[in-house]
Design an enzyme around this catalytic site. Sequence first.
Site, PDB file in Angstrom:
ATOM      1  N   CYS A  22       0.832  -1.209   0.000  1.00 19.71           N
ATOM      2  CA  CYS A  22       0.000   0.000   0.000  1.00 19.71           C
ATOM      3  C   CYS A  22       0.871   1.267   0.000  1.00 19.71           C
ATOM      4  O   CYS A  22       1.709   1.444   0.881  1.00 19.71           O
ATOM      5  CB  CYS A  22      -0.927   0.003   1.213  1.00 19.71           C
ATOM      6  SG  CYS A  22      -2.024   1.429   1.211  1.00 19.71           S
ATOM      7  N   LYS A  62       0.893  -9.197  -0.020  1.00 18.67           N
ATOM      8  CA  LYS A  62       1.039  -8.400  -1.241  1.00 18.67           C
ATOM      9  C   LYS A  62       2.245  -7.499  -1.081  1.00 18.67           C
ATOM     10  O   LYS A  62       2.416  -6.863  -0.037  1.00 18.67           O
ATOM     11  CB  LYS A  62      -0.239  -7.568  -1.397  1.00 18.67           C
ATOM     12  CG  LYS A  62      -0.177  -6.422  -2.382  1.00 18.67           C
ATOM     13  CD  LYS A  62      -0.992  -6.761  -3.613  1.00 18.67           C
ATOM     14  CE  LYS A  62      -1.106  -5.608  -4.574  1.00 18.67           C
ATOM     15  NZ  LYS A  62      -1.959  -4.545  -4.114  1.00 18.67           N
ATOM     16  N   GLY A 124      -1.134  -5.270 -11.851  1.00 16.63           N
ATOM     17  CA  GLY A 124      -0.648  -4.060 -12.495  1.00 16.63           C
ATOM     18  C   GLY A 124      -0.971  -3.953 -13.965  1.00 16.63           C
ATOM     19  O   GLY A 124      -0.575  -4.786 -14.770  1.00 16.63           O
ATOM     20  N   ASP A 125      -1.754  -2.911 -14.279  1.00 21.97           N
ATOM     21  CA  ASP A 125      -2.020  -2.520 -15.669  1.00 21.97           C
ATOM     22  C   ASP A 125      -2.898  -3.505 -16.437  1.00 21.97           C
ATOM     23  O   ASP A 125      -2.731  -3.662 -17.652  1.00 21.97           O
ATOM     24  CB  ASP A 125      -0.708  -2.282 -16.429  1.00 21.97           C
ATOM     25  CG  ASP A 125       0.090  -1.123 -15.842  1.00 21.97           C
ATOM     26  OD1 ASP A 125      -0.427  -0.448 -14.926  1.00 21.97           O
ATOM     27  OD2 ASP A 125       1.222  -0.894 -16.289  1.00 21.97           O
ATOM     28  N   GLY A 147      -7.133  -3.833 -10.304  1.00 22.18           N
ATOM     29  CA  GLY A 147      -7.499  -2.670  -9.494  1.00 22.18           C
ATOM     30  C   GLY A 147      -8.236  -1.635 -10.320  1.00 22.18           C
ATOM     31  O   GLY A 147      -9.461  -1.688 -10.492  1.00 22.18           O
ATOM     32  N   ARG A 148      -7.474  -0.712 -10.895  1.00 22.83           N
ATOM     33  CA  ARG A 148      -8.096   0.424 -11.588  1.00 22.83           C
ATOM     34  C   ARG A 148      -8.986   0.000 -12.743  1.00 22.83           C
ATOM     35  O   ARG A 148      -9.997   0.652 -13.021  1.00 22.83           O
ATOM     36  CB  ARG A 148      -6.997   1.382 -12.073  1.00 22.83           C
ATOM     37  CG  ARG A 148      -6.282   2.092 -10.926  1.00 22.83           C
ATOM     38  CD  ARG A 148      -5.006   2.734 -11.389  1.00 22.83           C
ATOM     39  NE  ARG A 148      -4.057   1.741 -11.878  1.00 22.83           N
ATOM     40  CZ  ARG A 148      -2.980   2.016 -12.596  1.00 22.83           C
ATOM     41  NH1 ARG A 148      -2.712   3.259 -12.913  1.00 22.83           N
ATOM     42  NH2 ARG A 148      -2.177   1.048 -12.990  1.00 22.83           N
TER      43      ARG A 148
HETATM   44  C1  LIG Z   1      -9.181   2.206  -5.497  1.00 23.71           C
HETATM   45  C2  LIG Z   1      -8.106   1.189  -5.238  1.00 23.71           C
HETATM   46  C3  LIG Z   1      -8.105   0.487  -4.034  1.00 23.71           C
HETATM   47  C4  LIG Z   1      -7.128  -0.473  -3.764  1.00 23.71           C
HETATM   48  N1  LIG Z   1      -7.173  -1.168  -2.592  1.00 23.71           N
HETATM   49  C5  LIG Z   1      -6.285  -2.180  -2.374  1.00 23.71           C
HETATM   50  C6  LIG Z   1      -6.371  -2.987  -1.213  1.00 23.71           C
HETATM   51  O1  LIG Z   1      -7.242  -2.796  -0.355  1.00 23.71           O
HETATM   52  N2  LIG Z   1      -5.473  -3.989  -1.055  1.00 23.71           N
HETATM   53  C7  LIG Z   1      -4.503  -4.240  -1.989  1.00 23.71           C
HETATM   54  O2  LIG Z   1      -3.720  -5.178  -1.823  1.00 23.71           O
HETATM   55  N3  LIG Z   1      -4.373  -3.471  -3.093  1.00 23.71           N
HETATM   56  C8  LIG Z   1      -5.247  -2.466  -3.307  1.00 23.71           C
HETATM   57  N4  LIG Z   1      -5.137  -1.694  -4.438  1.00 23.71           N
HETATM   58  C9  LIG Z   1      -4.001  -1.901  -5.356  1.00 23.71           C
HETATM   59  C10 LIG Z   1      -4.354  -2.864  -6.481  1.00 23.71           C
HETATM   60  O3  LIG Z   1      -4.648  -4.140  -5.973  1.00 23.71           O
HETATM   61  C11 LIG Z   1      -3.226  -3.013  -7.486  1.00 23.71           C
HETATM   62  O4  LIG Z   1      -2.114  -3.652  -6.927  1.00 23.71           O
HETATM   63  C12 LIG Z   1      -2.763  -1.689  -8.073  1.00 23.71           C
HETATM   64  O5  LIG Z   1      -3.840  -0.788  -8.234  1.00 23.71           O
HETATM   65  C13 LIG Z   1      -2.117  -1.920  -9.439  1.00 23.71           C
HETATM   66  O6  LIG Z   1      -2.983  -2.632 -10.268  1.00 23.71           O
HETATM   67  P1  LIG Z   1      -3.931  -1.931 -11.385  1.00 23.71           P
HETATM   68  O7  LIG Z   1      -3.012  -1.425 -12.461  1.00 23.71           O
HETATM   69  O8  LIG Z   1      -4.805  -3.082 -11.829  1.00 23.71           O
HETATM   70  O9  LIG Z   1      -4.680  -0.824 -10.731  1.00 23.71           O
HETATM   71  C14 LIG Z   1      -6.107  -0.725  -4.723  1.00 23.71           C
HETATM   72  C15 LIG Z   1      -6.105  -0.011  -5.926  1.00 23.71           C
HETATM   73  C16 LIG Z   1      -7.091   0.936  -6.191  1.00 23.71           C
HETATM   74  C17 LIG Z   1      -7.044   1.683  -7.503  1.00 23.71           C
END
Ligand SMILES: Cc1cc2nc3c(=O)[nH]c(=O)nc-3n(C[C@H](O)[C@H](O)[C@H](O)COP(=O)(O)O)c2cc1C
Length: 248
Positions: A22, A62, A124-125, A147-148
């Site tokens: 985080c 993580k 990621g991505d 995530g996003r």
């Molecule tokens: C709104 C939001 C909330 C997230 N909350 C968590 C969380 O509670 N625990 C966690 O391990 N990662 C959390 N993440 C991180 C995502 O799991 C991920 O590792 C990160 O966003 C990169 O992936 P992405 O490119 O798919 O966004 C969060 C990401 C976003 C955008």
Amino acid sequence: MGRAAGLAAKLEPDFIDLNFGCPVPKVVRKNGGVALMREPRLIGKIAAEAVRQAAGVPVTAKIRSGWDSSSINFLEVAGILIDSGVAALTLHPRTRVQGFSGRSDWSRIAELVKFSPVPVIGSGDIFAPQDALAMFSQTGCRAVMIGRGALGNPWIFGRARRLLENLSDPGEPQPGERFAQALEQAEMMAGEMGELATIIQMRKHFSYYTRGLAGGAALRRELFACIGLEQARLIFEHYPESMQCTPI
Ligand SMILES: Cc1cc2nc3c(=O)[nH]c(=O)nc-3n(C[C@H](O)[C@H](O)[C@H](O)COP(=O)(O)O)c2cc1C
């Protein structure tokens, strides 16, 4: 953390995930989240105690690549976590300093897959269902975390699963489906936090759900000004059905 894991375990979850990735400032300031990647031995102690007190509930963790580009230590931290008894590892291969900038370096996920005896989840991505497939094939990971790409787009999970199962992709959801989903999310939130807090929180989600729609900017302006869920419903109802949607 150990006590928290013990309390959580009593609720019989499928697993407990420790987030050492985080990057949120209020967490990092208190030496939580990814800040702990600067103290691998402390991560080991925390994870071992969480595993002990979780009493059989699997504990996963993580991590990111490291704190910054001069301290890439995900393999070292992964080794410590594995020795501490974690059941799986997720890697978001960016550093804390990178935040969400640059690209998620999937080659590091592949490195971790080779190194780790426990399942690796890649992160990621992933913004489209096809990206999930690409991550599986490029890295050998056992699962992906999105995530996003899921913001305003919960369909991405089902669509990615269908592709993995060699089934056809139903494509992007139509506006009516998006609006219904946005309102359902808002109603669920209102049940938890009340309507006023929900409408404020939902502004950003309404904008995710309406991303890429023809006339989306005007629609968002109306939604941002609305003060109740019924009003939001009416705004959606008046969105001309004839407008075409473009990919999210
Ligand atoms: C709104 C939001 C909330 C997230 N909350 C968590 C969380 O509670 N625990 C966690 O391990 N990662 C959390 N993440 C991180 C995502 O799991 C991920 O590792 C990160 O966003 C990169 O992936 P992405 O490119 O798919 O966004 C969060 C990401 C976003 C955008």
